[in-house]
Structure formats: structure tokens, C-alpha cells
Enzyme design. Structure first.
Site, short mmCIF file in Angstrom:
data_model
loop_
_atom_site.label_atom_id
_atom_site.label_comp_id
_atom_site.label_asym_id
_atom_site.label_seq_id
_atom_site.Cartn_x
_atom_site.Cartn_y
_atom_site.Cartn_z
N GLY A 45 0.79 -1.23 0.00
CA GLY A 45 0.00 0.00 0.00
C GLY A 45 0.82 1.28 0.00
O GLY A 45 0.36 2.31 -0.50
N GLU A 100 4.48 4.73 6.00
CA GLU A 100 3.25 3.94 5.98
C GLU A 100 2.16 4.65 5.19
O GLU A 100 2.07 5.88 5.19
CB GLU A 100 2.74 3.74 7.42
CG GLU A 100 3.08 2.38 8.01
CD GLU A 100 2.22 1.24 7.45
OE1 GLU A 100 1.76 1.32 6.30
OE2 GLU A 100 2.03 0.26 8.18
N ASP A 104 -4.50 2.45 10.93
CA ASP A 104 -5.90 2.25 11.31
C ASP A 104 -5.93 1.79 12.77
O ASP A 104 -5.92 2.62 13.68
CB ASP A 104 -6.51 1.22 10.34
CG ASP A 104 -7.98 0.96 10.58
OD1 ASP A 104 -8.64 1.79 11.22
OD2 ASP A 104 -8.49 -0.08 10.11
N VAL A 154 -10.98 3.36 2.51
CA VAL A 154 -10.52 4.14 1.36
C VAL A 154 -9.64 3.31 0.42
O VAL A 154 -9.00 2.35 0.83
CB VAL A 154 -9.77 5.42 1.81
CG1 VAL A 154 -10.73 6.38 2.49
CG2 VAL A 154 -8.60 5.08 2.74
P1 IMP Z 1 -3.69 -1.46 11.03
O1 IMP Z 1 -2.78 -2.55 11.53
O2 IMP Z 1 -5.12 -1.69 11.42
O3 IMP Z 1 -3.22 -0.07 11.40
O4 IMP Z 1 -3.74 -1.61 9.48
C1 IMP Z 1 -2.80 -1.10 8.66
C2 IMP Z 1 -2.98 -1.66 7.27
O5 IMP Z 1 -4.34 -2.01 6.98
C3 IMP Z 1 -2.62 -0.59 6.26
O6 IMP Z 1 -1.23 -0.59 5.99
C4 IMP Z 1 -3.47 -0.98 5.08
O7 IMP Z 1 -2.80 -1.94 4.31
C5 IMP Z 1 -4.71 -1.61 5.69
N1 IMP Z 1 -5.82 -0.66 5.77
C6 IMP Z 1 -6.33 -0.07 6.86
N2 IMP Z 1 -7.34 0.75 6.56
C7 IMP Z 1 -7.48 0.70 5.21
C8 IMP Z 1 -8.36 1.36 4.27
O8 IMP Z 1 -9.23 2.20 4.60
N3 IMP Z 1 -8.17 1.04 2.97
C9 IMP Z 1 -7.23 0.14 2.54
N4 IMP Z 1 -6.40 -0.48 3.37
C10 IMP Z 1 -6.51 -0.21 4.71
#
Ligand code: IMP
Length: 186
Positions: A45, A100, A104, A154
């Protein structure tokens, strides 16, 4: 059939992203200009953001790429992080800037920060394009933030849904009809 058809709303357009990335690049140049940092980016991403960010940094930089999986083809973060691709070079004694796409829950980065800290870098700073604080489970010290966004799933500018939409030149909200039923939780 165009990927644009699946976009409900454009959240951040191309120009808005470009000018913020330029600002972040200038800030990083001012802060790291003579430190020869290594930018560690998390695939896939962050790829588009990394490509634009390094071109906005007027200084010597090196990059390294990791790939981790926090969830499969679905959209729910599990907290289980698996390293699919490791660093290709040592970071001991180096100034590391983690690049990054989006933070999220923070669980992926929380794991990664511990992993990197074990390798004895001189410092670790975090730059993220998108901060989605609504569902944060792990506290992450974000040093450089592009945009804070609401709790919506998104796509575009590198971000995918089920490996698609990464090539959209803006950041948009996916139409609910695309994931019919279970809303993505990112
Ligand atoms: P976290 O561990 O929940 O912070 O997730 C991080 C990863 O989840 C990011 O690097 C993205 O690959 C994916 N991610 C989180 N939210 C979104 C979104 O809204 N769209 C697409 N990918 C997301």
C-alpha cells in the site's frame, strides 16, 4: 468498466495529495538533511506514497522494503502480523523513517516498531500519509502525518480493496455495493 466506477466519493484529490506530500518531503529534508536516513516502507500500500515522497526529499536517502500481512483478502485487521518480506540490509546505527500508507488500528505498525527496535537503529520516526484514529487499538507516535481521515474504507494512491484500485490517482471511498454485505473494516 473502469475502477473509477466503484468510487462513491473522492476524499483527497490528486492535487491535494501532491501538495501535502511536497510539504512532508520538505519537512523531512529539513529534519534529516545530513543524517543519511533509510526509509523503510511497508508494501504494498505504501508504494505510491514512497515513490512520490522520496522525490520530494532533496537529500541523500536509501530505501528498504518490507512486506507484512495483517489480514488476508478480507479487510479485518487481526493483530496477527506475519513478515512476508524482510529488510534487505542492516539498520543498526541508522536513522530509520518508517513510511506507511495508513494507520488504522495501529496493530501492524506496533508490531513492526518492536521488530525494528530490536535491530538497534539510531532512531525511528514514522511518517504516514493517512491517519484513521477512530479504531486505534495500539498507541502509535506518528511524527509526520499527511491527513487525518474519518473511519471509512478508502482506496487509491496505493491502497487496495482485495488487491484492486491501487492505481487510482486519488484517495476515494469505495461504494458499499462492491463489498456487498460485510462492510470493510480496514
Ligand atoms: P492497522 O494494523 O489496522 O493499522 O492496518 C494497517 C494496514 O491495513 C494498512 O497498511 C493498510 O494496508 C490496511 N488498511 C487499513 N485501513 C485501510 C483502508 O481504509 N483502505 C485500505 N487499506 C486499509
Amino acid at each position: 468498466m473502469s475502477p473509477h466506477d466503484d468510487v462513491e466519493e473522492i476524499l483527497l484529490d490528486t492535487e491535494t495529495i501532491a501538495s501535502r506530500v511536497a510539504e512532508l518531503g520538505a519537512q523531512l529534508t529539513a529534519d534529516f538533511g545530513d543524517r543519511d536516513p533509510v526509509l523503510v516502507s511497508v508494501l504494498k500500500g505504501s508504494l505510491v506514497f514512497l515513490a512520490d515522497l522520496i522525490r520530494a526529499m532533496e537529500m541523500p536517502v536509501s530505501i528498504d522494503l518490507m512486506e507484512v500481512s495483517s489480514y488476508g483478502s478480507g479487510t479485518e485487521t487481526s493483530g496477527q502480523v506475519r513478515i512476508l518480506k524482510d529488510l534487505s540490509g542492516p539498520i543498526e546505527g541508522r536513522h530509520v523513517i518508517v513510511v506507511e500508507d495508513i494507520i488504522d488500528t495501529g496493530l501492524t505498525l506496533n508490531y513492526l516498531l518492536k521488530y525494528l527496535a530490536d535491530k538497534a537503529p539510531a532512531s525511528v520516526r514514522i511518517v504516514c500519509l493517512l491517519d484513521k484514529p477512530a479504531r486505534r487499538l495500539a498507541e502509535i507516535p506518528i511524527d509526520y502525518r499527511g491527513f487525518t481521515i474519518p473511519d471509512r474504507f478508502v482506496i487509491g494512491y496505493g491502497l487496495d480493496y482485495d488487491e484492486r484500485y491501487r492505481n487510482l490517482p486519488y484517495i476515494g471511498v469505495l461504494k458499499p455495493a462492491v463489498y456487498a454485505g460485510a462492510p470493510p473494516e480496514g
